[in-house]
Design a protein around this motif. Structure first.
Motif, PDB file in Angstrom:
ATOM      1  N   GLU A  11       0.718  -1.184  -0.003  1.00 32.78           N
ATOM      2  CA  GLU A  11      -0.006   0.087   0.003  1.00 32.78           C
ATOM      3  C   GLU A  11       0.881   1.272  -0.071  1.00 32.78           C
ATOM      4  O   GLU A  11       0.368   2.497   0.132  1.00 32.78           O
ATOM      5  N   SER A  39       4.946   6.646   8.057  1.00 29.10           N
ATOM      6  CA  SER A  39       3.779   7.159   7.657  1.00 29.10           C
ATOM      7  C   SER A  39       2.891   7.364   8.514  1.00 29.10           C
ATOM      8  O   SER A  39       3.087   7.074   9.895  1.00 29.10           O
ATOM      9  N   ALA A  88      -3.202   8.515   9.669  1.00 30.47           N
ATOM     10  CA  ALA A  88      -4.402   8.776   8.590  1.00 30.47           C
ATOM     11  C   ALA A  88      -4.060   7.907   7.588  1.00 30.47           C
ATOM     12  O   ALA A  88      -5.090   7.200   6.716  1.00 30.47           O
ATOM     13  N   ASP A  89      -2.628   7.815   7.072  1.00 31.07           N
ATOM     14  CA  ASP A  89      -2.196   6.845   5.606  1.00 31.07           C
ATOM     15  C   ASP A  89      -2.707   5.343   5.965  1.00 31.07           C
ATOM     16  O   ASP A  89      -3.217   4.813   5.421  1.00 31.07           O
ATOM     17  N   LEU A 129      -5.181   4.258   8.255  1.00 38.12           N
ATOM     18  CA  LEU A 129      -6.619   4.263   8.217  1.00 38.12           C
ATOM     19  C   LEU A 129      -6.980   4.353   6.945  1.00 38.12           C
ATOM     20  O   LEU A 129      -8.002   3.535   6.391  1.00 38.12           O
ATOM     21  N   ASP A 130      -6.579   5.255   6.054  1.00 40.22           N
ATOM     22  CA  ASP A 130      -7.100   5.114   4.551  1.00 40.22           C
ATOM     23  C   ASP A 130      -6.983   3.934   3.979  1.00 40.22           C
ATOM     24  O   ASP A 130      -7.628   3.542   2.841  1.00 40.22           O
ATOM     25  N   ALA A 131      -5.723   3.308   4.363  1.00 45.41           N
ATOM     26  CA  ALA A 131      -5.600   1.724   3.543  1.00 45.41           C
ATOM     27  C   ALA A 131      -6.331   0.672   4.180  1.00 45.41           C
ATOM     28  O   ALA A 131      -6.552  -0.274   3.825  1.00 45.41           O
ATOM     29  N   GLY A 132      -6.985   1.010   5.123  1.00 43.69           N
ATOM     30  CA  GLY A 132      -8.166   0.105   5.863  1.00 43.69           C
ATOM     31  C   GLY A 132      -7.572  -0.764   7.010  1.00 43.69           C
ATOM     32  O   GLY A 132      -8.061  -1.738   7.365  1.00 43.69           O
TER      33      GLY A 132
END
Length: 168
Positions: free
Chosen positions: A91, A97, A100-101, A103-106
């Motif tokens: 990802e 990182s 937020a990065d 969490l955006d990736a799941g």
């Protein structure tokens, strides 16, 4: 690149992959990529557990391997680069990182009661392992995942593969 199943290294000659299940191939790939294979260091097990593990340690990367080579290896990444080579997940996540990065990736909290906004450990990916039982979700099949350790809102370490079915 770090994935749930192994590591991939891409250079001018193409991409080479190695799975954690084949620790010899994994170590050979890392030696090819970095130009060195550190001497193995014995790993002390927890009291009451007989483990025969060894660690190969580069600056920013540690591989744990069963001495016999029969059990899958695992890795811990503690730097965004190892020997000048960027290390990231499929990802694009790496040490440094943001939460937020992730969490955006799941990414998800390892324990249901924890909030992903404050948890210090987040998981990503989910592969069921037949004939195992989750220790965090009794009655469910155990899973493998990539583990991210965080301080404040930044990734400080990536471990793969992690699981929820073994207690050591």
């Amino acid at each position: 690149m770090v994935s749930l199943d192994g590591v991939a290294f891409t250079d001018d000659g193409g991409t080479t992959t190695a799975e954690y299940a084949d620790s010899d191939a994994l170590l050979a790939l890392l030696e090819e990529a970095t130009g060195e294979l550190p001497e193995p260091e014995p790993v002390e097990g927890m009291e009451g557990y007989d483990v025969e593990m060894q660690a190969y340690v580069w600056d920013g990367l540690r591989v744990l391997s069963d001495v016999s080579g029969e059990s899958p290896a695992s890795i811990a990444v503690t730097a965004a680069e190892v020997d000048g080579i960027p290390v990231m997940t499929e990802e694009g996540l790496q040490v440094g990182s943001s939460r937020a990065d992730l969490l955006d990736a799941g990414a998800w909290a390892l324990v249901d009661e924890e909030d992903t906004a404050t948890a210090t450990e987040l998981g990503l990916g989910r592969e069921e392992v037949p004939d195992t039982q989750s220790l965090t979700h009794p009655g469910s099949v155990g899973i493998l995942y990539v583990l991210f350790l965080l301080e404040t809102d930044a990734v400080t370490q990536i471990q793969s593969p992690a699981n929820d079915f073994s207690d050591v």
